[in-house]
Design a protein around this motif. Structure first.
Motif, mmCIF file in Angstrom:
data_model
loop_
_atom_site.group_PDB
_atom_site.id
_atom_site.type_symbol
_atom_site.label_atom_id
_atom_site.label_comp_id
_atom_site.label_asym_id
_atom_site.label_seq_id
_atom_site.Cartn_x
_atom_site.Cartn_y
_atom_site.Cartn_z
ATOM 1 N N ALA A 155 0.824 -1.208 0.000
ATOM 2 C CA ALA A 155 0.000 0.000 0.000
ATOM 3 C C ALA A 155 0.858 1.259 0.000
ATOM 4 C CB ALA A 155 -0.947 0.008 1.202
ATOM 5 N N ASP A 158 4.235 2.098 -4.616
ATOM 6 C CA ASP A 158 3.472 2.658 -5.734
ATOM 7 C C ASP A 158 4.081 2.246 -7.079
ATOM 8 O OD1 ASP A 158 1.516 4.389 -6.987
ATOM 9 O OD2 ASP A 158 3.098 5.892 -7.227
ATOM 10 N N THR A 163 1.488 -3.333 -7.496
ATOM 11 C CA THR A 163 0.371 -2.911 -6.642
ATOM 12 C C THR A 163 -0.986 -2.834 -7.332
ATOM 13 O OG1 THR A 163 1.083 -0.651 -7.070
ATOM 14 C CG2 THR A 163 1.555 -1.521 -4.919
ATOM 15 N N LYS A 167 -5.119 -2.982 -5.565
ATOM 16 C CA LYS A 167 -5.603 -1.693 -5.036
ATOM 17 C C LYS A 167 -6.845 -1.813 -4.147
ATOM 18 C CE LYS A 167 -2.886 1.750 -5.999
ATOM 19 N NZ LYS A 167 -2.521 2.250 -7.329
ATOM 20 N N LEU A 170 -6.036 -2.319 -0.484
ATOM 21 C CA LEU A 170 -4.954 -1.570 0.165
ATOM 22 C C LEU A 170 -5.406 -0.329 0.912
ATOM 23 C CD1 LEU A 170 -2.291 -1.833 -2.684
ATOM 24 C CD2 LEU A 170 -2.684 -3.384 -0.775
ATOM 25 N N ASP A 172 -5.549 3.528 2.131
ATOM 26 C CA ASP A 172 -5.590 4.744 1.329
ATOM 27 C C ASP A 172 -4.430 5.649 1.758
ATOM 28 O OD1 ASP A 172 -6.405 6.785 -0.295
ATOM 29 O OD2 ASP A 172 -7.850 7.569 1.161
#
Ligand code: PLP
Length: 448
Positions: A155, A158, A163, A167, A170, A172
């Motif tokens: 998370a 990037d 990833t 998403k 994960l 925020d």
């Protein structure tokens, strides 16, 4: 395909691989290794200039590290680390105290890099909860960051390749634009700039600082993003900003620690300390899986109280503090000191960089050559004027990887970035050889 390769593919699901690629390109079965050389079962040699995923610091089968582990193995192989301890872990911490950034003094052990990142994030969250700031529940991280593969580590990372698919699962994260030094919007160079791009970070802190528990960074070097380098001034400014907003600064030194950048830790270049530092990879020289999240007295104290208050850090890994890992880690520190490894690497670094510049800079499609310690990266681009990248579907890096293996060099380009991150003990003859191979492979693949 030989017998071992057939048997491998019957059973083994290799990391970070499309297994179908192995049909035409089966795994190379390594029999033994020495220094920077890996030898396969047919006796073919491969120069390991990526330090086996950046962890091998002092060469393979270093007799001093091997002996330290063997000695430990006959004394104590492992013991539960809650309520129990052992001299090897204690000695390791004592020795590390002289090496780590000032203020760090409490060591929490795990067995891989990602786990130490999870620990750092949980520690920071819990610290704020227990010190009267329960609203601090978010994390900041950079675009194109890489911090590992478990869900929280993913998370804060990037890199789309790893990833994107996950998403929906994960956290925020508050995403901060990374320093983009090859394509710097301020037209500066990272070796001389004043981290002008930091204004974007300031903006993010203004907006989100109060709800943020910690910001995590890969100091000076975003490895998986393509060996992207940035200025220590950025870290200095970030330290001050984190203090202003009561946000922890987490240093992911998993790839940059242990002399990779020319100092023991990348944060040493900025002459400031993080609140939590994660180390792994070079920690045991690449011999045993181990990691540590190292933190401050202040963070430690926020967890210290009567049991019934429920403030303890209830996090554990079965192999925490493994004595074999600790014995390797102690010997790595001894070798760094006795053999002046970092000083010597710093003498070799300009030689290596000069070789690479001489061989690569005149080639078409070489957009950028950057270096930090013995790490050197060559970014290939479609157009050097506009800095436009090649289409990823061409898989140029993968083609170069295959050609280089054929010629006995283990290069593992990241996208179109060819890089070298060799064991610090690499000698000049090997530097010359591996750069020759890399340049000839790049020429073949680029048709130049
Ligand atoms: C390798 C790496 C990790 C993850 O470590 P693992 O041991 O592979 O889980 C995290 N951060 C950085 C910067 C790394 O290079």
């Amino acid at each position: 395909m030989n017998k071992w390769q057939e048997e491998d593919l019957k059973y083994i699901w290799h990391p970070c691989s499309q297994m179908k690629d192995y049909e035409g390109f089966p795994p190379i079965v390594i029999d033994h290794a020495k220094g920077i050389n890996l030898y396969d079962i047919d006796g073919k040699c491969y120069k390991d200039v990526v330090s086996s995923w950046w962890c091998n610091l002092l060469g393979h089968c270093n007799p001093r590290i091997s002996n330290a582990i063997k000695k430990q193995l006959d004394t104590l192989e492992h013991v539960i680390f809650a309520n129990f301890s052992h001299k090897t872990a204690i000695t390791l911490c004592q020795k590390l105290m002289d090496k780590i950034p000032k203020g760090l003094c409490k060591f929490n052990f795990a067995d891989n890099g990602s786990s130490s990142i999870e620990m750092a994030l949980k520690m920071s969250f819990q610290y704020h909860k227990q010190t009267g700031n329960p609203q601090k529940i978010r994390f900041m991280a950079m675009t194109e960051a890489y911090h590992g593969e478990t869900l929280a580590a993913l998370a804060v990372g990037d890199c789309d390749l790893y990833t994107k698919l996950y998403k929906p699962l994960l956290l925020d994260i508050i995403r901060i634009d990374k320093p983009d030094c090859y394509r710097c919007p301020y037209c500066k160079h990272y070796k001389t700039c004043n981290a002008e791009c930091f204004e974007r970070t300031e903006k993010a802190f203004k907006e989100f600082g109060n709800e943020t528990a910690a910001m995590i960074v890969e100091p000076l070097l975003q490895g998986s993003a393509g060996m992207k380098m940035y200025s220590p001034v950025y870290l200095k400014k970030l330290r001050a900003l984190c203090d202003e907003y009561n946000v922890h600064l987490i240093a992911d030194e998993i790839a940059t620690g242990y002399g990779r950048t020319g100092k023991m830790f990348a944060f040493d270049w900025a002459e400031v300390s993080p609140d939590i530092m994660c180390v792994s990879k070079g920690l045991t020289g690449g011999y045993m899986p181990m990691s540590i999240a190292i933190t401050t007295q202040e963070i430690y104290d926020a967890f210290y109280s009567d049991y019934l208050e429920g403030k303890a850090f209830m996090h554990s890994h079965t192999y925490a503090g493994n004595p074999l890992g600790c014995s390797a880690a102690i010997e790595v520190l001894n070798i760094l000191e006795d053999e002046k490894i970092i000083e010597n690497a710093n003498k070799k670094a300009p030689i290596f960089n000069k070789m690479i510049k001489e061989k690569f800079s005149k080639l078409p499609h070489v957009g950028d050559i950057r270096d930090l310690g013995l790490i050197n990266a060559i970014e290939l681009v479609k157009d050097t004027k506009t800095k436009e990248s090649f289409d990823g579907k061409l898989r140029l890096g993968y083609q170069i990887y295959k050609k280089a293996l054929d010629k006995g060099v283990l290069l593992r380009p990241l996208g179109d970035v060819i890089y070298f991150n060799p064991p610090l003990i690499i000698d000049e003859a090997d530097m010359d050889y591996v750069t020759d191979v890399a340049v000839s492979c790049a020429k073949e693949v680029l048709n130049i």
